[in-house]
Design a protein around this motif. Sequence first.
Motif, mmCIF file in Angstrom:
data_model
loop_
_atom_site.group_PDB
_atom_site.id
_atom_site.type_symbol
_atom_site.label_atom_id
_atom_site.label_comp_id
_atom_site.label_asym_id
_atom_site.label_seq_id
_atom_site.Cartn_x
_atom_site.Cartn_y
_atom_site.Cartn_z
ATOM 1 N N GLY A 77 0.825 -1.212 0.000
ATOM 2 C CA GLY A 77 0.000 0.000 0.000
ATOM 3 C C GLY A 77 0.856 1.257 0.000
ATOM 4 N N ALA A 78 1.912 1.250 0.820
ATOM 5 C CA ALA A 78 2.808 2.413 0.880
ATOM 6 C C ALA A 78 3.509 2.628 -0.454
ATOM 7 N N LEU A 79 3.947 1.541 -1.080
ATOM 8 C CA LEU A 79 4.613 1.649 -2.378
ATOM 9 C C LEU A 79 3.668 2.214 -3.435
ATOM 10 N N LEU A 80 2.420 1.776 -3.415
ATOM 11 C CA LEU A 80 1.438 2.296 -4.367
ATOM 12 C C LEU A 80 1.197 3.790 -4.144
ATOM 13 N N GLU A 81 1.153 4.224 -2.883
ATOM 14 C CA GLU A 81 0.985 5.654 -2.595
ATOM 15 C C GLU A 81 2.142 6.460 -3.167
ATOM 16 N N VAL A 82 3.364 5.962 -2.972
ATOM 17 C CA VAL A 82 4.543 6.651 -3.493
ATOM 18 C C VAL A 82 4.474 6.722 -5.019
ATOM 19 N N ALA A 83 4.139 5.602 -5.651
ATOM 20 C CA ALA A 83 4.067 5.570 -7.118
ATOM 21 C C ALA A 83 3.011 6.544 -7.640
ATOM 22 N N ARG A 84 1.857 6.567 -6.980
ATOM 23 C CA ARG A 84 0.799 7.482 -7.425
ATOM 24 C C ARG A 84 1.202 8.937 -7.243
ATOM 25 N N SER A 85 1.956 9.226 -6.185
ATOM 26 C CA SER A 85 2.380 10.613 -5.950
ATOM 27 C C SER A 85 3.407 11.068 -6.982
ATOM 28 N N MET A 86 4.046 10.129 -7.652
ATOM 29 C CA MET A 86 5.059 10.459 -8.645
ATOM 30 C C MET A 86 4.467 10.679 -10.034
ATOM 31 N N GLN A 87 3.201 10.335 -10.225
ATOM 32 C CA GLN A 87 2.572 10.507 -11.531
ATOM 33 C C GLN A 87 2.415 11.989 -11.823
ATOM 34 N N PRO A 88 2.672 12.384 -13.059
ATOM 35 C CA PRO A 88 2.482 13.791 -13.409
ATOM 36 C C PRO A 88 1.002 14.157 -13.340
ATOM 37 N N ALA A 89 0.756 15.393 -12.994
ATOM 38 C CA ALA A 89 -0.625 15.874 -12.948
ATOM 39 C C ALA A 89 -1.182 15.924 -14.361
ATOM 40 N N PRO A 90 -2.450 15.635 -14.524
ATOM 41 C CA PRO A 90 -3.026 15.710 -15.877
ATOM 42 C C PRO A 90 -3.005 17.150 -16.358
ATOM 43 N N PRO A 91 -2.827 17.346 -17.656
ATOM 44 C CA PRO A 91 -2.782 18.720 -18.178
ATOM 45 C C PRO A 91 -4.107 19.433 -17.930
ATOM 46 N N ALA A 92 -3.982 20.697 -17.619
ATOM 47 C CA ALA A 92 -5.185 21.501 -17.375
ATOM 48 C C ALA A 92 -5.903 21.722 -18.694
ATOM 49 N N THR A 93 -7.193 21.629 -18.653
ATOM 50 C CA THR A 93 -7.961 21.884 -19.876
ATOM 51 C C THR A 93 -8.210 23.377 -19.979
ATOM 52 N N PRO A 94 -7.954 23.966 -21.140
ATOM 53 C CA PRO A 94 -8.148 25.416 -21.286
ATOM 54 C C PRO A 94 -9.621 25.773 -21.135
ATOM 55 N N ARG A 95 -9.840 26.885 -20.497
ATOM 56 C CA ARG A 95 -11.218 27.356 -20.317
ATOM 57 C C ARG A 95 -11.676 28.033 -21.598
ATOM 58 N N ARG A 96 -12.896 27.817 -21.909
ATOM 59 C CA ARG A 96 -13.471 28.446 -23.100
ATOM 60 C C ARG A 96 -14.164 29.734 -22.676
ATOM 61 N N LYS A 97 -14.036 30.713 -23.525
ATOM 62 C CA LYS A 97 -14.730 31.971 -23.274
ATOM 63 C C LYS A 97 -16.203 31.752 -23.526
ATOM 64 N N PRO A 98 -17.053 32.373 -22.707
ATOM 65 C CA PRO A 98 -18.481 32.224 -22.970
ATOM 66 C C PRO A 98 -18.831 32.825 -24.330
ATOM 67 N N ALA A 99 -19.725 32.213 -24.989
ATOM 68 C CA ALA A 99 -20.135 32.694 -26.313
ATOM 69 C C ALA A 99 -20.864 34.024 -26.170
ATOM 70 N N THR A 100 -20.523 34.938 -27.052
ATOM 71 C CA THR A 100 -21.226 36.231 -27.055
ATOM 72 C C THR A 100 -22.396 36.122 -28.019
ATOM 73 N N PRO A 101 -23.544 36.648 -27.607
ATOM 74 C CA PRO A 101 -24.710 36.547 -28.489
ATOM 75 C C PRO A 101 -24.488 37.364 -29.769
ATOM 76 N N ARG A 102 -24.924 36.824 -30.845
ATOM 77 C CA ARG A 102 -24.787 37.537 -32.130
ATOM 78 C C ARG A 102 -25.938 38.537 -32.267
ATOM 79 N N ARG A 103 -25.597 39.663 -32.854
ATOM 80 C CA ARG A 103 -26.627 40.685 -33.096
ATOM 81 C C ARG A 103 -27.219 40.476 -34.477
ATOM 82 N N LYS A 104 -28.520 40.693 -34.506
ATOM 83 C CA LYS A 104 -29.193 40.580 -35.808
ATOM 84 C C LYS A 104 -28.918 41.818 -36.616
ATOM 85 N N GLN A 105 -28.613 41.614 -37.840
ATOM 86 C CA GLN A 105 -28.378 42.771 -38.733
ATOM 87 C C GLN A 105 -29.702 43.205 -39.336
ATOM 88 N N ALA A 106 -29.903 44.502 -39.442
ATOM 89 C CA ALA A 106 -31.148 45.014 -39.974
ATOM 90 C C ALA A 106 -31.126 45.176 -41.445
#
Length: 123
Positions: A94-123
């Motif tokens: 169990g201790a060895l597994l804890e050590v091994a898991r602590s050595m794993q690289p962190a998963p890459p952060a997923t980039p945040r998406r900007k909220p979509a801006t509403p499109r304006r209707k053209q007249a």
Amino acid sequence: MSIDATLRLLSKASGITVTDLATTIPRAGISTVNAWLKGDKIPGKEQIDALARTFGVPAGALLAEIATTLDPARSKGEHALLAAYRSLNTRQQGALLEVARSMQPAPPATPRRKPATPRRKQA
């Protein structure tokens, strides 16, 4: 469990002696059976099949450890690590597994998406 340990356990549980095994397994003398029980040699396919029949177990039950130990997909380091892990007690594993898991690289952060801006209707 290694094949030698499995064979020793099955022999003891069934009351089958080394001599009994040597007479029922093709091309196996007493010295060969003793070598299997000590882990110095590994039985061949025909002998594994005969051992499985003698003990009344599936051949896969005898081969499971061999298959994982000799897996060609693993590197030498992986084989050594697995052998070392198996030699530890449960708490150490169990201790060895804890050590091994602590050595794993962190998963890459997923980039945040900007909220979509509403499109304006053209007249």
